[in-house]
Design a protein around this motif. Structure first.
Motif, short mmCIF file in Angstrom:
data_model
loop_
_atom_site.label_atom_id
_atom_site.label_comp_id
_atom_site.label_asym_id
_atom_site.label_seq_id
_atom_site.Cartn_x
_atom_site.Cartn_y
_atom_site.Cartn_z
N GLU A 269 0.88 -1.17 0.00
CA GLU A 269 0.00 0.00 0.00
C GLU A 269 0.91 1.21 0.00
O GLU A 269 2.13 1.09 0.10
CB GLU A 269 -0.91 -0.02 1.23
CG GLU A 269 -0.14 -0.19 2.52
CD GLU A 269 -1.03 -0.29 3.75
OE1 GLU A 269 -2.24 -0.48 3.60
OE2 GLU A 269 -0.49 -0.16 4.86
N THR A 270 0.31 2.37 -0.10
CA THR A 270 1.07 3.61 -0.20
C THR A 270 2.13 3.69 0.89
O THR A 270 1.84 3.49 2.07
CB THR A 270 0.11 4.81 -0.08
OG1 THR A 270 -0.98 4.54 -0.96
CG2 THR A 270 0.79 6.10 -0.50
N ASP A 271 3.34 3.96 0.43
CA ASP A 271 4.47 4.22 1.32
C ASP A 271 5.07 3.00 2.02
O ASP A 271 5.98 3.15 2.82
CB ASP A 271 4.13 5.30 2.37
CG ASP A 271 3.95 6.66 1.72
OD1 ASP A 271 4.47 6.85 0.59
OD2 ASP A 271 3.27 7.51 2.32
N GLY A 298 1.97 2.09 -5.12
CA GLY A 298 2.35 3.18 -4.21
C GLY A 298 3.44 2.82 -3.21
O GLY A 298 3.77 3.63 -2.33
N LYS A 300 7.19 2.15 -1.67
CA LYS A 300 8.44 2.90 -1.83
C LYS A 300 9.58 1.90 -2.05
O LYS A 300 9.85 1.08 -1.18
CB LYS A 300 8.74 3.70 -0.57
CG LYS A 300 7.84 4.91 -0.40
CD LYS A 300 8.46 6.15 -1.06
CE LYS A 300 7.53 7.33 -1.11
NZ LYS A 300 6.45 7.23 -2.13
#
Ligand code: F6R
Length: 366
Positions: A269-271, A298, A300
């Motif tokens: 998920e994001t980040d 999403g 990193k």
């Protein structure tokens, strides 16, 4: 005693060029393109009785075993299975006189590994050990011992013990390859040349520490971190995750990257920081595919790449470069930034790096 380092773990990470040189010293037979592992009494006749090798180990040493399997199978074409020593005894393992049981243990005192080795011996296997501590219980129990010569390791998290285990396993794989005849003298000499360069490559990888510190700041607050790698780098991903979780207490999972779509991709998920070992080898393109999948969701991406790589640099959030070497020896090199990453994250979070909670240096209880 820490020689100017804040922690033993940091000192031991930096000792690796020397430790690897010590593991290799005096063990090359240049003319024969072979290794001299004199203390290991293996000849062609003995080896003819060996149909299979069973590696027995726990934790980081088990990760070394997973790389060892790839080395031995590639160089010697002997089938290798890698067992968790803590599981081995409880399932009536299929072992007889045609098996060589190879225990891997830094301390030589891990009770599960010792008990598994004894069980293999009882079932008729020939036994061998890769150990760091001279005269330890496992070293005494095995028919033959190949010492890693890493020197004393005080930090609870294994660092130089791991990379010297990988190196010792490469020495053994070359010897086995020369004995089975799968590796000719010429190819053997190429392996020796690659091994000889390892200490310098590790030295160079250590020079990337400032970049690793930057990445450590970036993932400091993460709740979870995923580590991915393929082929020889799959066990390194497991080891990177173990290192991070045991000293920084951040939840981390290591996966063979090809398994991502069979489950762990749901976590992205994001980040979410995803550390991907994307060095240049046969699976490079496939690993790039994984990086793209992570990015699309999403995550990193922290990529460990071969020096000079520009493609991954253009798609990853952070890039840490390491010098190139033969893919099967590359785990020694890629382990360095992962050890440094775990170290710096833990240090920044202020944990007791050398003595993490609930852990002991040698696990002498089951
Ligand atoms: C992790 C670690 C442990 C050990 C494991 C086996 O950093 O150090 O996972 O690798 O307890 O120990 P040895 O190699 O002494 O048998």
């Amino acid at each position: 005693e820490k020689g100017g380092h804040k922690h033993f773990m940091h000192k031991e990470i930096h000792e690796q060029p020397r430790a690897l040189a010590d593991t290799l010293r005096g063990r090359f037979s240049e003319d024969e393109g072979d290794t001299l592992v004199g203390e290991v009494d293996l000849d062609r006749r003995t080896l003819e009785t060996v149909r299979r090798i069973t590696i027995l180990a726990c934790g980081t040493s088990w990760h070394a075993g997973l790389v060892g399997k790839q080395l031995i199978e590639r160089l010697a074409r002997i089938p290798v299975e890698v067992d968790l020593a803590s599981e081995f005894r409880y399932r009536e393992p299929v072992v007889d006189g045609s098996v060589l049981a190879l225990a891997i243990s830094q301390s030589g005192e891990t009770i599960d590994t010792l008990a598994a080795l004894r069980e293999a011996k009882r079932l008729g296997a020939r036994t061998m050990a890769v150990c760091n501590v001279l005269g330890s219980a496992i070293a005494r129990e095995a028919d033959d011992v190949l010492y890693t010569h890493a020197g004393p390791e005080i930090g609870v998290a294994s660092t130089k013990a791991f990379t010297t285990q990988l190196t010792a396993l490469a020495l053994l794989a070359i010897r086995l390859g020369r004995l089975t005849g799968h590796l000719d003298a010429e190819a053997g000499r190429r392996w020796l040349a690659a091994l000889r360069e390892l200490p310098t490559k590790v030295e160079k990888a250590l020079e990337g520490e400032a970049k690793v510190v930057e990445v450590a700041h970036a993932i400091l607050q993460a709740r979870d971190v995923l580590f991915l790698g393929r082929g020889p780098q799959a066990p390194v991903a497991l080891e990177g995750a173990l290192k991070l979780k045991e000293i920084s207490y951040i939840h981390a999972e290591g996966y063979a990257a090809g398994e991502m779509k069979h489950g762990p991709i749901a976590l992205i998920e994001t980040d979410l920081p995803v550390v991907v070992i994307a060095t240049k080898d046969a699976t490079y393109e496939k690993t790039i595919g994984n990086i793209e999948e992570v990015r699309a969701r999403g995550g990193k991406v922290v990529a460990i790449v071969t020096e000079g790589d520009t493609h991954v640099r253009s798609i990853a959030d952070h890039v840490i470069e390491v010098p190139d070497c033969v893919p099967l020896l590359m785990p020694v090199v890629t382990s360095i930034p992962l050890q440094l990453l775990a170290y710096h994250v833990a240090d920044l979070r202020g944990t007791d790096v050398d003595q993490p909670r609930n852990l002991a240096k040698s696990v002498t209880v089951e």
